[in-house]
Design an enzyme around this catalytic site. Structure first.
Site, PDB file in Angstrom:
ATOM      1  N   ARG A  35       0.829  -1.216   0.000  1.00 36.62           N
ATOM      2  CA  ARG A  35       0.000   0.000   0.000  1.00 36.62           C
ATOM      3  C   ARG A  35       0.857   1.257   0.000  1.00 36.62           C
ATOM      4  NH1 ARG A  35      -2.784  -4.211   1.863  1.00 36.62           N
ATOM      5  NH2 ARG A  35      -5.082  -4.227   1.858  1.00 36.62           N
ATOM      6  N   ARG A 130      -5.720 -18.066  -9.672  1.00 37.98           N
ATOM      7  CA  ARG A 130      -6.573 -17.481  -8.621  1.00 37.98           C
ATOM      8  C   ARG A 130      -7.691 -16.616  -9.200  1.00 37.98           C
ATOM      9  NH1 ARG A 130      -2.741 -15.116  -4.076  1.00 37.98           N
ATOM     10  NH2 ARG A 130      -4.721 -15.090  -2.949  1.00 37.98           N
ATOM     11  N   SER A 175     -12.971 -10.014   2.190  1.00 40.18           N
ATOM     12  CA  SER A 175     -11.663  -9.846   1.557  1.00 40.18           C
ATOM     13  C   SER A 175     -11.225  -8.394   1.576  1.00 40.18           C
ATOM     14  CB  SER A 175     -11.719 -10.339   0.104  1.00 40.18           C
ATOM     15  OG  SER A 175     -10.584  -9.863  -0.594  1.00 40.18           O
ATOM     16  N   GLN A 177      -8.685  -7.366   0.057  1.00 43.20           N
ATOM     17  CA  GLN A 177      -8.230  -7.016  -1.299  1.00 43.20           C
ATOM     18  C   GLN A 177      -9.385  -6.467  -2.120  1.00 43.20           C
ATOM     19  OE1 GLN A 177      -6.312 -10.559  -2.788  1.00 43.20           O
ATOM     20  NE2 GLN A 177      -4.623 -10.400  -1.316  1.00 43.20           N
ATOM     21  N   ASP A 327      -4.114 -15.767   7.022  1.00 41.83           N
ATOM     22  CA  ASP A 327      -2.850 -16.298   6.490  1.00 41.83           C
ATOM     23  C   ASP A 327      -2.142 -17.221   7.474  1.00 41.83           C
ATOM     24  OD1 ASP A 327      -3.205 -14.930   4.113  1.00 41.83           O
ATOM     25  OD2 ASP A 327      -2.158 -13.134   4.818  1.00 41.83           O
ATOM     26  N   LYS A 354      -6.187 -19.138  -1.885  1.00 35.67           N
ATOM     27  CA  LYS A 354      -4.935 -18.413  -1.590  1.00 35.67           C
ATOM     28  C   LYS A 354      -3.857 -18.841  -2.591  1.00 35.67           C
ATOM     29  CE  LYS A 354      -6.571 -15.995   1.708  1.00 35.67           C
ATOM     30  NZ  LYS A 354      -6.714 -14.546   1.497  1.00 35.67           N
ATOM     31  N   ARG A 358      -5.039 -23.827   0.239  1.00 34.84           N
ATOM     32  CA  ARG A 358      -4.337 -24.037   1.510  1.00 34.84           C
ATOM     33  C   ARG A 358      -5.031 -25.034   2.425  1.00 34.84           C
ATOM     34  NH1 ARG A 358      -2.257 -17.966   2.907  1.00 34.84           N
ATOM     35  NH2 ARG A 358      -0.481 -18.125   1.504  1.00 34.84           N
ATOM     36  N   ARG A 403       3.570 -19.804   2.497  1.00 33.59           N
ATOM     37  CA  ARG A 403       3.152 -20.077   3.878  1.00 33.59           C
ATOM     38  C   ARG A 403       3.053 -21.584   4.154  1.00 33.59           C
ATOM     39  NH1 ARG A 403       2.824 -14.925   5.503  1.00 33.59           N
ATOM     40  NH2 ARG A 403       1.690 -13.495   4.149  1.00 33.59           N
TER      41      ARG A 403
HETATM   42  C1  S3P Z   1      -4.272  -9.044   2.069  1.00 37.06           C
HETATM   43  C2  S3P Z   1      -5.512  -9.574   2.254  1.00 37.06           C
HETATM   44  C3  S3P Z   1      -5.768 -11.010   2.461  1.00 37.06           C
HETATM   45  C4  S3P Z   1      -4.500 -11.791   2.787  1.00 37.06           C
HETATM   46  C5  S3P Z   1      -3.351 -11.375   1.929  1.00 37.06           C
HETATM   47  C6  S3P Z   1      -3.061  -9.885   2.091  1.00 37.06           C
HETATM   48  C7  S3P Z   1      -4.140  -7.582   1.885  1.00 37.06           C
HETATM   49  O1  S3P Z   1      -6.322 -11.540   1.276  1.00 37.06           O
HETATM   50  O2  S3P Z   1      -4.722 -13.170   2.658  1.00 37.06           O
HETATM   51  O3  S3P Z   1      -2.180 -12.107   2.272  1.00 37.06           O
HETATM   52  O4  S3P Z   1      -3.013  -7.052   1.992  1.00 37.06           O
HETATM   53  O5  S3P Z   1      -5.157  -6.925   1.637  1.00 37.06           O
HETATM   54  P1  S3P Z   1      -7.918 -11.465   0.995  1.00 37.06           P
HETATM   55  O6  S3P Z   1      -8.298 -10.062   0.856  1.00 37.06           O
HETATM   56  O7  S3P Z   1      -8.104 -12.225  -0.307  1.00 37.06           O
HETATM   57  O8  S3P Z   1      -8.551 -12.165   2.148  1.00 37.06           O
END
Ligand code: S3P
Length: 466
Positions: A35, A130, A175, A177, A327, A354, A358, A403
């Site tokens: 970020r 993915r 999520s 993300q 994670d 993931k 996982r 991981r």
């Molecule tokens: C992350 C969000 C998570 C996490 C990833 C980092 C992020 O994923 O598993 O390692 O930095 O926003 P998801 O948003 O798919 O849950």
């Protein structure tokens, strides 16, 4: 920027280790590092970043923003990003390669939803498997064009809009993300964009965008949290000091808890409550894990984590805790093998998408090492026994998942026979100093596989990713 070029698998074994001891730091938080680089590129002025995670995933984000006009350079451990302003990136002249990183590519999709140019997005074999639809669907509603139409996997090409439509979006999956991508698109939109989440996910995007000057409002009513961003925002570059990654620290904490006589302190770790579910769970299991010296730094809670070897009991981990430790399930499953009784982990659907599946990879790795476990729908059960240490002796398939590799090397430090991981190259995506730091604490990690040539007990038990 260093990227691994070796094309041969690098197996490694971990064997029973004596007390682990020491006071160390682990590299910077991966989520915050991505970020800082990306938001720095969207800001005006210079963002100076200390403690950046210098690992492949993050370096790919740095390269991507450089390809689109941001200036990124490193001097004496401080990274500087000279940004282009919101909407100011320029068309890349080559495909943007995000390697193994879902966070890198998905956050970039949101940022590029506000740029009217074409960008081809690519990644490695793991990332190309993915799902991207979870991010592309809301972004298409805001005006993003995706080529080929309906594509849900990389490689794909996107074209944003100069003024994406503001929207209200309720997350169908918990999520960060997806939440971040929609908020980043909203940064460019004329109006207010709102994301509604039912389960709190990591909130680094909200915190950092606000710190860079965006107007972000967060309200909670019942179980719904609404995060709104006022569009056509301006961001101003600010200094970012990245704290240590709690998801990396988790392996060292786990190692200390399962190896007799250990006492390890990890300094300056991010302790944001959206990230500390693993530590809470260890405490529920009876682990001697405490936070010390808690303070606030750069808008995030940080502190030191002290972990000592402990007698553990199995617990039920509620589904509501999953986003705050998403994670950490592979390493928690390995720790659970040392607990008396069953550890039941509920609500693991997201684990299947993931860097590998996982859920399957963790279960297969446990089985390979003689640890009784079962997947029941989205639940993983691990049957542990503190008095009889896990057998070990298995070869674990990594499936290009950092991981999985680190979790099972951690398992081997406490199991009866060594545990071998088939390929450790992918550890460089998030934690390049993992082996050195573990060895520095006293862990026995050998690049010569201890059980090469022995039959893998799970050779008939390949997970879906196999
Ligand atoms: C992350 C969000 C998570 C996490 C990833 C980092 C992020 O994923 O598993 O390692 O930095 O926003 P998801 O948003 O798919 O849950």
């Amino acid at each position: 920027m260093h990227q691994s070029t070796d094309t041969r698998p690098q197996p490694r074994s971990a064997s029973r280790s004596g007390p682990l001891a020491g006071e160390i730091t682990v590299p910077g938080d991966k989520s915050i590092s991505h970020r800082a680089l990306l938001f720095g590129a969207l800001a005006t002025g210079v963002t100076k970043i200390t403690g950046l995670l210098e690992a492949e995933d993050v370096l790919n984000t740095a390269k991507a923003v450089e390809h689109m006009g941001a200036r990124v350079y490193e001097e004496g451990g401080t990274w500087s990003v000279t940004g282009c302003g919101v909407g100011g990136l320029s068309a890349p002249d080559a495909p943007l390669d995000f390697g193994n990183s879902g966070t890198g590519v998905r956050l970039m999709m949101g940022a590029l939803a506000g740029h009217d140019f074409k960008a081809e997005l690519i990644g490695d074999a793991s990332l190309s498997r993915r799902p991207m639809g979870r991010v592309l669907n809301p972004l298409m509603q805001m005006g993003l064009e995706v080529m080929p139409q309906g594509a849900d996997r990389l490689p794909l090409t996107i074209r944003g809009a100069t003024a994406p439509l503001p929207m209200r979006y309720e997350l169908p999956v918990p999520s960060a993300q997806v939440k971040s991508a929609v908020l980043l698109a909203g940064l460019h939109a004329p109006g207010v964009t709102t994301v509604v989440e039912r389960e709190p996910t990591r909130d680094h995007t909200e915190r950092m965008l606000r710190y860079f000057g965006a107007q972000i409002d967060v309200t909670t009513a019942g179980d719904a949290t609404e995060i709104s961003i006022v569009g056509e925002a301006e961001l101003t570059g600010k200094p970012v000091d990245v704290p240590a990654d709690p998801s990396s620290a988790a392996f060292l904490v786990a190692a200390a808890v399962i190896t007799e006589g250990s006492d390890v302190t990890i300094k300056n770790v991010l302790l944001n409550p959206t990230r500390t579910g693993f530590y809470k769970t260890l405490q529920d299991m009876g682990a001697d894990v405490i936070f010390e010296n808690e303070r606030s730094a750069g808008g995030e809670p940080v502190g030191d984590i002290r972990a000592r070897s402990s007698r553990l009991k199995g617990v039920e981990v509620p589904a509501s805790r999953a986003p705050s430790m998403i994670d950490e399930y592979p390493v928690l499953a390995c720790v659970a093998a040392f607990a008396t009784g069953t550890t039941t982990m509920l609500g693991l659907a997201e684990l299947k998408v993931k860097e590998s599946d996982r859920l399957a990879a963790t279960s297969a790795g446990l089985t390979a090492n003689g640890i009784s476990n079962a997947i029941e729908g989205d639940t993983l059960k691990v049957h542990g026994s503190r008095d009889e240490r896990p057998a070990g002796g298995g070869i674990v398939e990594t499936h290009m998942d950092h991981r999985i590799a680190m979790a099972f090397l951690t398992l081997g430090l406490g199991s009866q026979a060594p545990v071998t991981v088939d390929d450790t190259r992918v550890i460089a995506t998030s934690f390049p100093s993992f082996v050195d730091l573990m060895e520095g604490l006293g862990a026995n990690l050998s690049a010569t596989p201890a059980n090469a040539g022995t039959k893998n007990p799970t050779s008939d038990n390949k997970g879906p990713g196999a």
